[in-house]
Design a protein around this motif. Structure first.
Motif, PDB file in Angstrom:
ATOM      1  N   VAL A  44       0.840  -1.191   0.000  1.00  0.00           N
ATOM      2  CA  VAL A  44       0.000   0.000   0.000  1.00  0.00           C
ATOM      3  C   VAL A  44       0.878   1.244   0.000  1.00  0.00           C
ATOM      4  O   VAL A  44       1.749   1.403   0.858  1.00  0.00           O
ATOM      5  CB  VAL A  44      -0.949   0.027   1.214  1.00  0.00           C
ATOM      6  N   LEU A  45       0.666   2.121  -0.970  1.00  0.00           N
ATOM      7  CA  LEU A  45       1.339   3.409  -1.040  1.00  0.00           C
ATOM      8  C   LEU A  45       0.318   4.497  -0.725  1.00  0.00           C
ATOM      9  O   LEU A  45      -0.746   4.551  -1.337  1.00  0.00           O
ATOM     10  CB  LEU A  45       1.930   3.651  -2.427  1.00  0.00           C
ATOM     11  N   ALA A  64       1.723  -6.057  -7.942  1.00  0.00           N
ATOM     12  CA  ALA A  64       0.443  -5.455  -7.565  1.00  0.00           C
ATOM     13  C   ALA A  64       0.656  -4.432  -6.458  1.00  0.00           C
ATOM     14  O   ALA A  64       1.173  -4.751  -5.387  1.00  0.00           O
ATOM     15  CB  ALA A  64      -0.521  -6.541  -7.110  1.00  0.00           C
ATOM     16  N   VAL A  65       0.257  -3.194  -6.737  1.00  0.00           N
ATOM     17  CA  VAL A  65       0.409  -2.101  -5.778  1.00  0.00           C
ATOM     18  C   VAL A  65      -0.955  -1.465  -5.540  1.00  0.00           C
ATOM     19  O   VAL A  65      -1.704  -1.205  -6.488  1.00  0.00           O
ATOM     20  CB  VAL A  65       1.396  -1.039  -6.286  1.00  0.00           C
ATOM     21  N   THR A  66      -1.286  -1.225  -4.272  1.00  0.00           N
ATOM     22  CA  THR A  66      -2.508  -0.518  -3.918  1.00  0.00           C
ATOM     23  C   THR A  66      -2.161   0.913  -3.545  1.00  0.00           C
ATOM     24  O   THR A  66      -1.313   1.156  -2.690  1.00  0.00           O
ATOM     25  CB  THR A  66      -3.229  -1.212  -2.745  1.00  0.00           C
ATOM     26  N   PHE A  67      -2.815   1.867  -4.212  1.00  0.00           N
ATOM     27  CA  PHE A  67      -2.621   3.286  -3.943  1.00  0.00           C
ATOM     28  C   PHE A  67      -3.781   3.759  -3.072  1.00  0.00           C
ATOM     29  O   PHE A  67      -4.936   3.751  -3.510  1.00  0.00           O
ATOM     30  CB  PHE A  67      -2.587   4.077  -5.245  1.00  0.00           C
ATOM     31  N   ARG A  68      -3.469   4.147  -1.853  1.00  0.00           N
ATOM     32  CA  ARG A  68      -4.501   4.634  -0.933  1.00  0.00           C
ATOM     33  C   ARG A  68      -4.495   6.160  -1.002  1.00  0.00           C
ATOM     34  O   ARG A  68      -3.518   6.809  -0.612  1.00  0.00           O
ATOM     35  CB  ARG A  68      -4.217   4.144   0.481  1.00  0.00           C
ATOM     36  N   GLY A 133     -10.119   6.629  -0.532  1.00  0.00           N
ATOM     37  CA  GLY A 133     -10.401   5.490  -1.410  1.00  0.00           C
ATOM     38  C   GLY A 133      -9.095   4.905  -1.878  1.00  0.00           C
ATOM     39  O   GLY A 133      -8.019   5.453  -1.628  1.00  0.00           O
ATOM     40  N   SER A 134      -9.171   3.787  -2.569  1.00  0.00           N
ATOM     41  CA  SER A 134      -7.941   3.174  -3.060  1.00  0.00           C
ATOM     42  C   SER A 134      -8.175   2.530  -4.415  1.00  0.00           C
ATOM     43  O   SER A 134      -9.314   2.227  -4.794  1.00  0.00           O
ATOM     44  CB  SER A 134      -7.427   2.120  -2.069  1.00  0.00           C
ATOM     45  N   PHE A 135      -7.072   2.335  -5.139  1.00  0.00           N
ATOM     46  CA  PHE A 135      -7.122   1.571  -6.380  1.00  0.00           C
ATOM     47  C   PHE A 135      -5.828   0.785  -6.485  1.00  0.00           C
ATOM     48  O   PHE A 135      -4.787   1.201  -5.970  1.00  0.00           O
ATOM     49  CB  PHE A 135      -7.314   2.474  -7.601  1.00  0.00           C
ATOM     50  N   SER A 136      -5.891  -0.359  -7.112  1.00  0.00           N
ATOM     51  CA  SER A 136      -4.684  -1.176  -7.267  1.00  0.00           C
ATOM     52  C   SER A 136      -4.379  -1.350  -8.746  1.00  0.00           C
ATOM     53  O   SER A 136      -5.274  -1.318  -9.598  1.00  0.00           O
ATOM     54  CB  SER A 136      -4.844  -2.538  -6.582  1.00  0.00           C
ATOM     55  N   GLN A 137      -3.094  -1.548  -9.031  1.00  0.00           N
ATOM     56  CA  GLN A 137      -2.655  -1.691 -10.408  1.00  0.00           C
ATOM     57  C   GLN A 137      -1.396  -2.542 -10.452  1.00  0.00           C
ATOM     58  O   GLN A 137      -0.606  -2.553  -9.503  1.00  0.00           O
ATOM     59  CB  GLN A 137      -2.380  -0.316 -11.018  1.00  0.00           C
TER      60      GLN A 137
END
Length: 305
Positions: A44-45, A64-68, A133-137
């Motif tokens: 999580v970044l 896989a990185v989750t951007f918070r 919110g978050s999104f992952s990519q």
């Protein structure tokens, strides 16, 4: 993507970046609980944007990185991710986005063609002050751009940061409870849904259209029918002009995914609560630079459990 006349949410996809008057969200929206982020197995970044700039890590590793994402600025909070093509600068990217604002459909179509060749749009998330919110990519080695969509058209000090990805791959995506797909059904753009959208849980968004697209959720009152929605969307003008009438939902409370390139997907966690929503896109059909996809039927009523 847009939440017009109050707090705008914009995105530059299939034809437009639209700016409007930004105001703080309502008290009820600001006090709603933020979406939690499923972190097991995820990296999580934390990304934040405020009046003074955008704060983000400068490096991470592939996988896989989750951007918070969060914001303290009511005139910001549209935090996107892209990977620019070799030789494309921030200034070039920003110029292309500006030209997607043209009132000339031919200019819009040309700008969208240039955008598709210049940037791999990897989504992002719509946030509001008090609502994270978050999104992952999936990231591969290279350089990426995190940026505030609000600043693309005009801002004296645009907020963006470069992210360098290198090293060994790791990480997994949060597990979604449902998948929302943007695709053509019988020749028309539609959202199709599998699984159950659950409050506070991850949701996967997949773009299968031959152009970039987004997915934004707006709460719907119990008495708002599909017929009401269709009637409103039909009022958009032949060049995408916004209706004079107010919509049958609160446009200041949209949350969702910012634009993804064709054949891209992202897992998002957004502060949805139990109830009815409409998922939609405000973006134009890239083939003509005129018609909004929502007028062509790309919206879906969703029950959040």
């Amino acid at each position: 993507m847009r939440i017009p006349r109050s707090r705008l949410v914009l995105a530059s996809l299939a034809g437009t970046l639209i700016l409007g008057c930004a105001v703080a969200p309502s008290t009820s929206a600001a006090q709603a609980p933020p979406a939690s982020v499923e972190v097991r197995g995820s990296r999580v970044l934390d990304i934040s944007v405020g009046p003074g700039g955008l704060t983000a890590p400068a490096t991470t590793t592939p996988g896989a990185v989750t951007f918070r994402a969060s914001t303290t600025d009511p005139a910001a909070g549209l935090i996107g991710l892209t990977r620019l093509s070799p030789g494309v600068t921030w200034e070039r990217f920003r110029d292309i986005q500006r030209r997607t604002l043209s009132d000339d459909p031919a200019v819009v179509v040309q700008a969208q063609t240039e955008l598709a060749a210049s940037a791999d749009l990897l989504g992002g998330v719509v946030t509001h002050p008090g609502l994270s919110g978050s999104f992952s990519q999936d990231l591969t080695p290279g350089t990426y751009l995190l940026f505030e969509y609000f600043d693309l058209e005009s801002h004296p000090a645009p907020r963006y940061r470069w992210l360098t990805v290198s090293g060994a791959a790791s990480g997994t995506h949060p597990t979604p409870t449902a998948t929302l797909v943007s695709e053509r059904v019988a020749g028309a753009p539609r959202f199709t849904l599998s699984g159950t959208v659950k409050a506070g849980r991850p949701l996967k968004f997949v773009n299968k259209l031959p152009q970039e697209n987004e997915a934004v959720f707006f709460p719907l009152a119990a008495d708002v029918t599909e017929s009401d929605l269709t009637s409103y969307f039909d009022k958009f003008g032949p060049n995408g002009e916004w209706p004079a009438d107010p919509p049958p939902f609160d446009q200041s409370k949209g949350v969702g995914s910012l634009p993804l390139n064709p054949q891209r997907s992202s897992v998002i966690q957004i502060p949805l609560t139990t109830g009815r929503y409409v998922a939609l896109t405000w973006l134009k059909d890239a083939s003509d630079g005129r018609t909004r996809l929502v007028k062509e039927g790309q919206y879906k009523i969703v029950e959040v459990r």
